[in-house]
Write a protein that holds these residues in place. Structure first.
Motif, PDB file in Angstrom:
ATOM      1  N   LYS A 230       8.717  -3.848 -10.020  1.00  0.00           N
ATOM      2  CA  LYS A 230       8.975  -2.880  -9.746  1.00  0.00           C
ATOM      3  C   LYS A 230       8.778  -1.616 -11.162  1.00  0.00           C
ATOM      4  O   LYS A 230       8.265  -0.594 -10.710  1.00  0.00           O
ATOM      5  N   GLN A 231       9.166  -1.913 -11.894  1.00  0.00           N
ATOM      6  CA  GLN A 231       8.561  -0.797 -13.514  1.00  0.00           C
ATOM      7  C   GLN A 231       7.176  -1.185 -13.434  1.00  0.00           C
ATOM      8  O   GLN A 231       6.477   0.076 -13.590  1.00  0.00           O
ATOM      9  N   VAL A 234       6.154   1.223 -11.273  1.00  0.00           N
ATOM     10  CA  VAL A 234       6.095   2.947 -11.700  1.00  0.00           C
ATOM     11  C   VAL A 234       4.767   2.956 -12.221  1.00  0.00           C
ATOM     12  O   VAL A 234       4.830   4.473 -12.355  1.00  0.00           O
ATOM     13  N   LEU A 235       4.811   2.176 -13.646  1.00  0.00           N
ATOM     14  CA  LEU A 235       3.381   2.860 -14.782  1.00  0.00           C
ATOM     15  C   LEU A 235       2.521   2.713 -13.861  1.00  0.00           C
ATOM     16  O   LEU A 235       1.712   3.584 -14.044  1.00  0.00           O
ATOM     17  N   GLU A 237       1.758   4.196 -10.212  1.00  0.00           N
ATOM     18  CA  GLU A 237       2.299   5.550  -9.614  1.00  0.00           C
ATOM     19  C   GLU A 237       1.893   6.570 -10.729  1.00  0.00           C
ATOM     20  O   GLU A 237       1.501   7.674 -10.392  1.00  0.00           O
ATOM     21  N   LYS A 238       2.508   6.897 -12.053  1.00  0.00           N
ATOM     22  CA  LYS A 238       2.995   7.940 -13.087  1.00  0.00           C
ATOM     23  C   LYS A 238       2.190   7.618 -14.150  1.00  0.00           C
ATOM     24  O   LYS A 238       1.518   9.285 -13.129  1.00  0.00           O
TER      25      LYS A 238
END
Length: 253
Positions: A230-231, A234-235, A237-238
């Motif tokens: 999950k982390q 996020v990384l 995607e951003k």
């Protein structure tokens, strides 16, 4: 006529009873099949339990299933203790006592040759036969097998490094960089021999502890893997998705 009607009535009743029994048997069999499916579904779910690193084999099979696996998993406690004790003695000798490898090899050879030389010349005085020293020949095929296996591993490592260097797998690139950074940090804390000894001790302790408590470790590892995934999402995607590597891939293709 009345007698014929009375005879046909019991026959019809018996026929209806047989049909009803067949329907009842079919319903009971279908219900039992559904019950069996319900009973089998938990077993199917149980077979799909998450295992660390996605392994499908027992820990012993993962390590090869031979004598090395027996040593690492303490199947033979005496042999495992002897191997670990020998490694500890070597580490103490070279790291704590600060003995040098070349000096150790020379001293061992001097001692062995001296004992054999004296025994060979004094056998007539002590009434014992001289030592029978076998001839030692190293076969070429053994070296070729080792060299071939080593060559395959090195070529595979070069292929992975080339793919990473060409920017084809960003995730693998980040994992390799992070791993090398961790190794460099750990290497700055201790000497190379100490690092090898630590890895050796971990190989003789972590697998056997994991094998004993794998039912508790695997669920925790699954939760940690899900959170890490999950982390990373996020990384990606951003940050990672905004890195312009598309033109580079197009040129390489």
């Amino acid at each position: 006529m009345a007698d014929e009607m009375e005879k046909s009535a019991p026959a019809e009743e018996s026929l209806l009873e047989k049909i009803a029994e067949k329907i009842h048997d079919h319903d009971s069999s279908s219900s039992s099949d559904s019950d069996n499916e319900k009973m089998e579904s938990p077993m199917a779910v149980k077979d799909k339990i998450y295992r660390l690193f996605g392994r499908e084999k027992p820990v012993h099979k993962v390590f090869g299933g031979g004598k090395p696996a027996d040593v690492l998993l303490w199947r033979d406690k005496k042999l495992s203790a002897a191997v670990l004790g020998t490694a500890t003695a070597i580490w103490v000798l070279f790291e704590l006592v600060e003995y040098h490898l070349l000096s150790l090899v020379c001293h061992i050879l001097i001692l062995a040759l001296s004992v054999l030389f004296l025994w060979s010349n004094a056998h007539s005085f002590i009434n014992k036969s001289p030592p029978q020293i076998p001839e030692i020949h190293l076969h070429e095929e053994h070296f070729l097998l080792v060299a071939s296996a080593l060559r395959n591993e090195v070529n595979q490592a070069f292929t992975v490094l080339r793919d990473i260097a060409l920017g084809r797998d960003l995730k693998k690139f980040l994992m390799v960089v992070a791993g090398l950074w961790v190794i460099s940090v750990v290497g700055s804390w201790c000497h190379f021999l100490t690092l090898i000894y630590i890895c050796f001790v971990l190989l003789h302790t972590v697998p056997v502890l994991y094998e004993k408590h794998e039912d508790k470790v695997d669920p925790m590892a699954e939760k940690a893997f899900v959170e890490l995934k999950k982390q990373y999402g996020v990384l990606d995607e951003k940050v990672l998705s905004k890195i312009p590597i598309g033109p580079l891939k197009a040129k390489l293709g």
